[in-house]
Design a protein around this motif. Structure first.
Motif, PDB file in Angstrom:
ATOM      1  N   LEU A  61       0.635  39.816  44.624  1.00  0.00           N
ATOM      2  CA  LEU A  61       0.172  41.190  44.877  1.00  0.00           C
ATOM      3  C   LEU A  61       1.175  41.963  45.725  1.00  0.00           C
ATOM      4  O   LEU A  61       1.460  43.142  45.449  1.00  0.00           O
ATOM      5  CB  LEU A  61      -1.182  41.167  45.582  1.00  0.00           C
ATOM      6  CG  LEU A  61      -2.418  40.908  44.727  1.00  0.00           C
ATOM      7  CD1 LEU A  61      -3.651  40.833  45.618  1.00  0.00           C
ATOM      8  CD2 LEU A  61      -2.593  41.996  43.668  1.00  0.00           C
ATOM      9  N   ASP A  62       1.719  41.339  46.755  1.00  0.00           N
ATOM     10  CA  ASP A  62       2.695  42.003  47.620  1.00  0.00           C
ATOM     11  C   ASP A  62       3.943  42.392  46.829  1.00  0.00           C
ATOM     12  O   ASP A  62       4.449  43.516  46.950  1.00  0.00           O
ATOM     13  CB  ASP A  62       3.076  41.089  48.789  1.00  0.00           C
ATOM     14  CG  ASP A  62       1.952  40.927  49.791  1.00  0.00           C
ATOM     15  OD1 ASP A  62       1.008  41.738  49.761  1.00  0.00           O
ATOM     16  OD2 ASP A  62       2.013  39.984  50.609  1.00  0.00           O
ATOM     17  N   ARG A  93       4.242  42.800  43.608  1.00  0.00           N
ATOM     18  CA  ARG A  93       3.892  43.821  42.605  1.00  0.00           C
ATOM     19  C   ARG A  93       3.763  45.199  43.242  1.00  0.00           C
ATOM     20  O   ARG A  93       4.223  46.203  42.692  1.00  0.00           O
ATOM     21  CB  ARG A  93       2.577  43.414  41.941  1.00  0.00           C
ATOM     22  CG  ARG A  93       2.196  44.192  40.688  1.00  0.00           C
ATOM     23  CD  ARG A  93       0.943  43.572  40.106  1.00  0.00           C
ATOM     24  NE  ARG A  93       0.649  44.067  38.771  1.00  0.00           N
ATOM     25  CZ  ARG A  93      -0.473  44.703  38.437  1.00  0.00           C
ATOM     26  NH1 ARG A  93      -1.389  44.943  39.369  1.00  0.00           N
ATOM     27  NH2 ARG A  93      -0.684  45.095  37.199  1.00  0.00           N
ATOM     28  N   ALA A  94       3.146  45.265  44.413  1.00  0.00           N
ATOM     29  CA  ALA A  94       2.968  46.546  45.095  1.00  0.00           C
ATOM     30  C   ALA A  94       4.315  47.165  45.456  1.00  0.00           C
ATOM     31  O   ALA A  94       4.504  48.387  45.343  1.00  0.00           O
ATOM     32  CB  ALA A  94       2.110  46.359  46.340  1.00  0.00           C
ATOM     33  N   ARG A  95       5.252  46.321  45.899  1.00  0.00           N
ATOM     34  CA  ARG A  95       6.576  46.835  46.270  1.00  0.00           C
ATOM     35  C   ARG A  95       7.351  47.348  45.059  1.00  0.00           C
ATOM     36  O   ARG A  95       8.056  48.351  45.148  1.00  0.00           O
ATOM     37  CB  ARG A  95       7.390  45.745  46.963  1.00  0.00           C
ATOM     38  CG  ARG A  95       6.882  45.342  48.328  1.00  0.00           C
ATOM     39  CD  ARG A  95       7.942  44.573  49.113  1.00  0.00           C
ATOM     40  NE  ARG A  95       8.433  43.411  48.389  1.00  0.00           N
ATOM     41  CZ  ARG A  95       7.902  42.195  48.476  1.00  0.00           C
ATOM     42  NH1 ARG A  95       6.827  42.008  49.243  1.00  0.00           N
ATOM     43  NH2 ARG A  95       8.406  41.185  47.810  1.00  0.00           N
ATOM     44  N   ASP A 114       4.191  53.940  42.066  1.00  0.00           N
ATOM     45  CA  ASP A 114       3.404  54.873  41.258  1.00  0.00           C
ATOM     46  C   ASP A 114       4.033  55.140  39.898  1.00  0.00           C
ATOM     47  O   ASP A 114       3.460  55.854  39.080  1.00  0.00           O
ATOM     48  CB  ASP A 114       3.260  56.221  42.003  1.00  0.00           C
ATOM     49  CG  ASP A 114       2.515  56.059  43.324  1.00  0.00           C
ATOM     50  OD1 ASP A 114       1.576  55.240  43.359  1.00  0.00           O
ATOM     51  OD2 ASP A 114       2.891  56.735  44.296  1.00  0.00           O
ATOM     52  N   ALA A 172      -5.672  40.685  41.292  1.00  0.00           N
ATOM     53  CA  ALA A 172      -5.901  42.118  41.160  1.00  0.00           C
ATOM     54  C   ALA A 172      -7.389  42.465  41.176  1.00  0.00           C
ATOM     55  O   ALA A 172      -7.763  43.619  41.402  1.00  0.00           O
ATOM     56  CB  ALA A 172      -5.250  42.643  39.880  1.00  0.00           C
TER      57      ALA A 172
END
Length: 371
Positions: free
Chosen positions: A20-21, A23-25, A29, A124
């Motif tokens: 998750l970390d 992927r977020a980085r 957007d 997710a």
């Protein structure tokens, strides 16, 4: 010391948080293009694999590990306990913004008992399903909802759905589909397009413990820690649907399936056209010869050429494909069509694959003008 199920849950959770970390980085957007999304999936796979291997070595140093992201070690066959892991199941979906149908699989196989502990994390969704703790939710659906692979739905599934009055929907990740059945969001998950032990070990471990039916599509048991970890098909469903679904599958199928080694060779040949080598199992030291000249010096190099090499871009189709297998050798003979602009060319290819274990170790190709 934690129990095996508690360890599986902890490891799946930690790997999921890491994914998750990352992927977020990387996603942010702005959606990634296809190449960048695939690369993100590969990075996530490797990072989660490193975390799981290190943690297992510390917590269970005597146990063996079978992982999608690591070279297979035949020593696992003599071990009483083998962890079967898929660090990132659904790497394609992982690289796509808004998709939650990817998972982390951690399972323990024990000799004489099969899968004894398992966890499937869906990071997710913020969920972790653990064998012995998760329970299947019954469905009151009048028309059974059958889930299939996004990329490889069984050819018989529409006919099967008509037989049982059901509907068919696609979803990524074997773990995501299995857990959807467990939650009651779906009634069955059917797959026949080729899988490996790490694709189904943890989902099956959780689903069986939760009271669901799990088997091969011919009704035989799913066996793990086999010498060759190819496990091409499965059925996970509500127990009341098992008999009609297995009967329907038997009516709609009947042809022989690929052996593990032939299936691996077929994956390679299909990648010549699709330029997607993510499912091609090549040993790190794999080499390739073409008409006597060495054209690949490592598994990574060959895989990269299959996906991005200019010499493969003109390939437009494979025809008249036939296989012959003996021992650890597979020979494929086929016609290869190539198109550049208005020009087209067909060549005859004989491709030999040396597959002593769970990876292709050598490829020798003879290319001739098509008669």
């Amino acid at each position: 010391m934690s129990t095996d199920a508690e360890l599986a849950a902890d490891l799946a959770t930690r790997a999921g948080e890491l994914l998750l970390d990352l992927r977020a980085r990387e996603l942010g957007d702005t959606p990634l293009d296809k190449a960048a999304a695939k690369e993100l999936g590969r990075r996530g796979d490797k990072a989660a694999n490193a975390l799981l291997l290190e943690a297992l070595a510390a917590a269970r140093p005597l146990d063996a590990v079978l992982s999608e992201e690591s070279a297979d070690d035949a020593a696992r066959l003599d071990n009483e306990r083998v962890w079967i892991i898929d660090p990132l199941d659904g790497s394609r979906e992982y690289g796509l913004a808004g998709r939650s149908d990817w998972a982390v699989h951690v399972a323990l196989w024990e000799r004489g008992a099969g899968i004894t502990a398992a966890a499937v994390a869906q990071p997710a969704r913020g969920e972790v399903y653990v064998s012995g703790a998760a329970r299947a939710v019954s469905s009151e659906r009048e028309r059974p909802r059958i889930l299939v692979s996004d990329s490889r739905p069984p050819g018989f599934v529409d006919a099967l759905a008509r037989r049982v009055g059901g509907t068919v929907e696609s979803m990524g990740s074997a773990g995501a589909k299995a857990m959807a059945v467990l939650r009651g969001d779906a009634d069955a998950y059917v797959h026949a397009g080729g899988q490996w032990e790490w694709d189904s070990a943890a989902p099956v471990g959780v689903a069986l413990a939760a009271g669901l039916h799990c088997s091969r599509i011919d009704g035989t048991p799913l066996r793990y820690n086999e010498a060759h970890p190819y496990l091409p098909d499965l059925l996970i469903c509500r127990r009341d649907l098992a008999v009609p679904l297995l009967a329907g599958i038997a009516e709609e199928t009947g042809g022989p399936t690929d052996s593990p080694r032939v299936a691996m060779a077929r994956e390679y040949i299909e990648s010549l056209v699709t330029h997607d080598a993510s499912k091609v199992r090549l040993a790190r030291q794999c080499h390739r010869y073409e008409n006597g000249q060495r054209t690949g010096n490592s598994g990574d190099e060959i895989r990269s050429m299959l996906e991005t090499g200019g010499q493969y871009r003109p390939i437009s189709g494979v025809r008249d494909l036939e296989f012959r297998e003996w021992g650890s050798d597979v020979v494929a003979r086929f016609l290869l069509d190539m198109t550049t602009g208005r020009d087209s060319l067909t060549v005859a290819i004989t491709e030999h694959f040396a597959i002593p274990s769970a990876e292709i170790e050598a490829i020798t190709a003879i290319i001739e003008p098509c008669p």
